[in-house]
Design an enzyme around this catalytic site. Structure first.
Site, mmCIF file in Angstrom:
data_model
loop_
_atom_site.group_PDB
_atom_site.id
_atom_site.type_symbol
_atom_site.label_atom_id
_atom_site.label_comp_id
_atom_site.label_asym_id
_atom_site.label_seq_id
_atom_site.Cartn_x
_atom_site.Cartn_y
_atom_site.Cartn_z
ATOM 1 N N HIS A 158 0.859 -1.196 0.000
ATOM 2 C CA HIS A 158 0.000 0.000 0.000
ATOM 3 C C HIS A 158 0.891 1.240 0.000
ATOM 4 O O HIS A 158 1.962 1.241 0.607
ATOM 5 C CB HIS A 158 -0.892 0.021 1.248
ATOM 6 C CG HIS A 158 -2.072 0.924 1.127
ATOM 7 N ND1 HIS A 158 -1.996 2.265 1.356
ATOM 8 C CD2 HIS A 158 -3.342 0.679 0.746
ATOM 9 C CE1 HIS A 158 -3.183 2.812 1.162
ATOM 10 N NE2 HIS A 158 -4.017 1.875 0.783
ATOM 11 N N ASP A 196 -7.966 -5.363 -0.142
ATOM 12 C CA ASP A 196 -8.385 -6.207 -1.276
ATOM 13 C C ASP A 196 -7.999 -7.669 -1.121
ATOM 14 O O ASP A 196 -8.357 -8.490 -1.963
ATOM 15 C CB ASP A 196 -7.755 -5.648 -2.565
ATOM 16 C CG ASP A 196 -8.303 -4.260 -2.867
ATOM 17 O OD1 ASP A 196 -7.501 -3.327 -3.036
ATOM 18 O OD2 ASP A 196 -9.543 -4.119 -2.888
HETATM 19 C C1 SDX Z 1 -6.171 0.177 -2.884
HETATM 20 O O1 SDX Z 1 -4.395 4.656 -1.925
HETATM 21 C C2 SDX Z 1 -5.346 4.038 -1.336
HETATM 22 O O2 SDX Z 1 -5.785 4.404 -0.242
HETATM 23 C C3 SDX Z 1 -5.920 2.860 -2.103
HETATM 24 C C4 SDX Z 1 -6.945 2.017 -1.378
HETATM 25 C C5 SDX Z 1 -8.223 2.784 -1.113
HETATM 26 O O3 SDX Z 1 -8.956 2.391 -0.192
HETATM 27 O O4 SDX Z 1 -8.516 3.706 -1.910
HETATM 28 O O5 SDX Z 1 -6.422 1.567 -0.135
HETATM 29 C C6 SDX Z 1 -7.336 0.797 -2.215
HETATM 30 O O6 SDX Z 1 -5.869 0.525 -3.988
HETATM 31 C C7 SDX Z 1 -5.321 -0.809 -2.126
HETATM 32 C C8 SDX Z 1 -4.091 -1.289 -2.936
HETATM 33 C C9 SDX Z 1 -4.591 -2.357 -3.903
HETATM 34 N N1 SDX Z 1 -3.489 -2.712 -4.867
HETATM 35 C C10 SDX Z 1 -2.895 -3.906 -4.807
HETATM 36 O O7 SDX Z 1 -3.093 -4.734 -3.915
HETATM 37 C C11 SDX Z 1 -1.943 -4.159 -5.960
HETATM 38 C C12 SDX Z 1 -0.618 -4.726 -5.426
HETATM 39 N N2 SDX Z 1 0.100 -3.668 -4.710
HETATM 40 C C13 SDX Z 1 1.013 -2.862 -5.436
HETATM 41 O O8 SDX Z 1 0.785 -2.681 -6.781
HETATM 42 C C14 SDX Z 1 1.539 -1.662 -4.659
HETATM 43 O O9 SDX Z 1 1.800 -2.089 -3.397
HETATM 44 C C15 SDX Z 1 0.673 -0.425 -4.595
HETATM 45 C C16 SDX Z 1 0.272 0.048 -5.945
HETATM 46 C C17 SDX Z 1 -0.553 -0.681 -3.775
HETATM 47 C C18 SDX Z 1 1.495 0.652 -3.919
HETATM 48 O O10 SDX Z 1 2.479 1.001 -4.800
HETATM 49 P P1 SDX Z 1 3.592 2.095 -4.412
HETATM 50 O O11 SDX Z 1 3.236 2.835 -3.184
HETATM 51 O O12 SDX Z 1 3.877 2.886 -5.633
HETATM 52 O O13 SDX Z 1 4.789 1.225 -3.966
HETATM 53 P P2 SDX Z 1 5.857 0.671 -4.951
HETATM 54 O O14 SDX Z 1 5.148 0.101 -6.140
HETATM 55 O O15 SDX Z 1 6.883 1.714 -5.181
HETATM 56 O O16 SDX Z 1 6.455 -0.535 -4.107
HETATM 57 C C19 SDX Z 1 7.497 -0.298 -3.212
HETATM 58 C C20 SDX Z 1 8.358 -1.539 -3.370
HETATM 59 C C21 SDX Z 1 8.754 -1.809 -4.810
HETATM 60 O O17 SDX Z 1 10.018 -2.459 -4.788
HETATM 61 P P3 SDX Z 1 11.345 -1.535 -5.026
HETATM 62 O O18 SDX Z 1 11.129 -0.787 -6.335
HETATM 63 O O19 SDX Z 1 11.437 -0.628 -3.825
HETATM 64 O O20 SDX Z 1 12.462 -2.544 -5.103
HETATM 65 O O21 SDX Z 1 7.609 -2.697 -2.937
HETATM 66 C C22 SDX Z 1 7.430 -3.577 -4.039
HETATM 67 C C23 SDX Z 1 7.714 -2.804 -5.299
HETATM 68 O O22 SDX Z 1 8.252 -3.666 -6.305
HETATM 69 N N3 SDX Z 1 6.039 -4.003 -4.002
HETATM 70 C C24 SDX Z 1 5.610 -5.241 -4.195
HETATM 71 C C25 SDX Z 1 4.219 -5.192 -4.016
HETATM 72 N N4 SDX Z 1 3.852 -3.949 -3.754
HETATM 73 C C26 SDX Z 1 4.969 -3.203 -3.759
HETATM 74 N N5 SDX Z 1 6.271 -6.383 -4.477
HETATM 75 C C27 SDX Z 1 5.507 -7.499 -4.604
HETATM 76 N N6 SDX Z 1 4.148 -7.527 -4.444
HETATM 77 C C28 SDX Z 1 3.488 -6.393 -4.155
HETATM 78 N N7 SDX Z 1 2.170 -6.432 -3.998
#
Ligand code: SDX
Length: 433
Positions: A310, A368
Site C-alpha cells: 500500500h 483487497d
Molecule cells: C487500494 O491509496 C489508497 O488508499 C488505495 C486504497 C483505497 O482504499 O482507496 O487503499 C485501495 O488501492 C489498495 C491497494 C490495492 N493494490 C494492490 O493490492 C496491488 C498490489 N500492490 C502494489 O501494486 C503496490 O503495493 C501499490 C500500488 C498498492 C502501492 O504502490 P507504491 O506505493 O507505488 O509502492 P511501490 O510500487 O513503489 O512498491 C514499493 C516496493 C517496490 O520495490 P522496489 O522498487 O522498492 O524494489 O515494494 C514492491 C515494489 O516492487 N512491491 C511489491 C508489491 N507492492 C509493492 N512487491 C511485490 N508484491 C506487491 N504487492
C-alpha cells in the site's frame, strides 16, 4: 473544518537564494510545507511524481496513519464504525462531519430510500452493451449518463443542488450496480424495495428472481453493510484525487464520479480485489505459493502479490483485519468449511509476513486481500468485485467532492512538469526530411 495552524517556517536554499516557506500544522499527522508560491519567487517547480510527499488539499474527512495502521473517519476508528455502526450512518458522518441523532438518521435514510429508483429510460443504456461487457465498463458509462437525466442538480454552485445530487448518487449507485450484474448474467432487473435496508436492498436487487420469493439472509446483509463501511472513503487515494481534479474544473458531480469509477478500475487500485482472487485461483494450492513469492520478489517479473502492499500503510491495513473476520463469518454462515482459496490466502499471508523481502518493504495485506474470497462466497463473480468497491466508495467521493467545492481556496487543479523533450527547432518540409 479547523484552519491549519502555522508552524515555524521552513528555509530552502536554491541557486544561491534563500526562500522562507510557510509550514502549516493540522490537527494530527504530518505538517505541510507550503510551496504554492515557490515558482513565483524562485522560477522552480517542486517535483513529486506519484505524489508520495505531496498534500493536494486540506481535509477533515479521513485520517490515515500508515505507520501505525490507523484509519479514522471524522475521528472515529474504522474498527468501531464497522463493528458498532452501519453504512447509512457512516454516509451521514462522511457527508456532514458528525454521527446523526435519531431524527437526522431517519430523515437521511428516508431521503436515500426514496431516491433508489432510476429513470426507466436508463435501462436502455444497458442494452447497448454486449452481455459479456465488464460491469465496470457499464458503471462508467451509466453513471456518466446520469448527468443527462438530472439537469436540476448539476449547478455545483447551488448547495441545494449539490445536496440532492449527492443523495441521488448514494441512493442510485446500488441500483445501477445491481442492474449491471443482472444484465451481465442475462436476468431481468429487480426494482429496489423501500422496506429493505441499504445493503439488504442491494442483495435483493442482485439475487432476487421473479420466479420465486427469496428472503435476504440477514447475516449476509450485515456482512455486506460492513464491507461497504470498510470501502467508504480513504483520504486522497488515486480515484478520490481523480474526482477532486475533475470537480476542480467545475464538471458536474455525475461526470466526476464516473471519472472516479474509471480510475478505481485499475488493478493497482480498486481492481486489485478482482486481481487478488484471480491470483489465488492461479496459485491454486498451498504448495505452489513459494513459486509465486519468488516471482513477486523478482525485479524482472512484473508479477506482484495482488492485495499486498500500500502507498500509505506500512503496517497491517486495519480494514483487512475486519475484512478477514467478516470473511470467516460469511464462510461460516454459508457452511463453507474448507475454501481452498482461503487456505491459499492464509498460507500466502503467513509466508509473506515472515519473508525478509516483504518485511523490509513493509508489505502487508490490504483491504483487497480478503474481500474477493468473501464476495465470491456471497455469490458475486470476480468481475463484480470492483463494482462493489465503487458502490461503497461513492459516498467518499461525493463527500470529498463537496468538501473541495466548499473550500474557499479551491481553484482548478493544474500541475506543471519537468520538460525533457526537444528544444526549439524549425519546421522541415517533408521533401527535405
Ligand atoms: C487500494 O491509496 C489508497 O488508499 C488505495 C486504497 C483505497 O482504499 O482507496 O487503499 C485501495 O488501492 C489498495 C491497494 C490495492 N493494490 C494492490 O493490492 C496491488 C498490489 N500492490 C502494489 O501494486 C503496490 O503495493 C501499490 C500500488 C498498492 C502501492 O504502490 P507504491 O506505493 O507505488 O509502492 P511501490 O510500487 O513503489 O512498491 C514499493 C516496493 C517496490 O520495490 P522496489 O522498487 O522498492 O524494489 O515494494 C514492491 C515494489 O516492487 N512491491 C511489491 C508489491 N507492492 C509493492 N512487491 C511485490 N508484491 C506487491 N504487492
Amino acid at each position: 473544518m479547523s484552519e491549519p495552524k502555522d508552524a515555524p517556517a521552513a528555509k530552502l536554499e536554491s541557486g544561491g537564494n534563500d526562500y522562507n516557506l510557510n509550514v502549516h500544522g493540522g490537527s494530527i499527522g504530518p505538517s505541510v510545507i507550503d510551496v504554492s508560491g515557490l515558482y513565483g519567487s524562485s522560477g522552480q517547480f517542486t517535483y513529486d511524481p506519484g505524489f508520495t510527499s505531496t498534500a493536494s488539499c486540506k481535509s477533515s474527512i479521513t485520517y490515515i496513519d500508515g505507520e501505525e495502521g490507523i484509519l479514522l473517519h471524522r475521528g472515529y476508528p474504522i474498527e468501531q464504525l464497522a463493528e458498532k455502526g452501519n453504512f447509512i450512518e457512516t454516509c451521514y458522518l462522511l457527508m456532514h462531519g458528525e454521527l446523526p441523532n435519531n431524527d437526522e438518521l431517519q430523515e437521511f435514510e428516508q431521503a436515500i430510500t426514496m431516491h433508489t429508483m432510476v429513470h426507466e429510460q436508463l435501462q436502455k443504456f444497458y442494452s447497448g452493451f454486449r452481455r459479456d461487457a465488464h460491469p465496470m465498463a457499464i458503471m462508467v458509462g451509466v453513471v456518466g449518463a446520469l448527468s443527462a437525466f438530472y439537469h436540476d442538480s448539476t449547478d455545483i454552485n447551488d448547495p441545494d443542488q449539490r445536496k440532492i445530487a449527492s443523495r441521488r448518487l448514494i441512493a442510485k449507485i446500488p441500483t445501477i450496480a445491481a442492474m449491471a450484474y443482472k444484465y451481465h448474467i442475462g436476468q431481468p432487473f429487480a426494482y429496489p424495495q423501500n422496506n429493505l435496508s441499504y445493503a439488504a436492498n442491494f442483495l435483493h436487487m442482485c439475487f432476487s428472481v421473479p420466479s420465486e420469493q427469496r428472503e435476504v439472509n440477514p447475516i449476509l446483509a450485515r456482512a455486506m453493510d460492513r464491507i461497504f463501511i470498510l470501502h467508504a472513503d480513504h483520504e486522497q487515494n488515486a480515484s478520490t484525487s481523480t474526482v477532486r481534479l475533475a470537480g476542480s474544473s467545475g464538471a458536474n458531480p455525475f461526470a466526476c464520479i464516473a471519472a472516479g469509477i474509471a480510475c478505481l478500475w485499475g488493478p493497482a487500485h480498486g481492481g486489485a480485489n478482482e486481481a487478488a482472487l484471480d491470483m489465488l485461483a492461479e496459485i491454486g494450492s498451498v504448495d505452489r505459493i513459494p513459486e509465486f513469492i519468488k516471482r513477486a520478489k523478482d525485479k524482472n517479473d512484473p508479477f506482484r502479490l495482488m492485495g499486498f502492499g500500500h502507498r500509505v500503510y506500512k503496517n497491517y491495513d486495519p480494514r483487512a483485519r475486519v475484512m478477514h473476520k467478516t470473511c470467516h463469518e460469511v464462510l461460516g454462515e454459508l457452511g463453507i468449511k474448507d475454501d481452498p482459496l482461503l487456505d491459499v490466502a492464509m498460507e500466502l499471508e503467513r509466508i509473506a509476513l515472515s519473508d525478509d523481502y516483504f518485511i523490509e518493504k513493509k508489505l502487508y495485506p490490504n483491504i483487497d486481500f480478503y474481500s474477493g474470497i468473501t464476495l465470491k462466497a456471497m455469490g458475486f463473480p470476480t468481475t463484480m468485485f470492483t463494482v462493489l468497491f465503487a458502490l461503497a466508495r461513492t459516498v467518499g467521493w461525493v463527500s470529498q467532492w463537496n468538501e473541495m467545492i466548499e473550500d474557499p481556496s479551491q481553484r482548478i487543479g493544474r500541475p506543471r512538469q519537468l520538460y525533457i523533450g526537444a528544444t526549439h527547432r524549425d519546421y522541415v518540409p517533408v521533401e527535405k526530411r
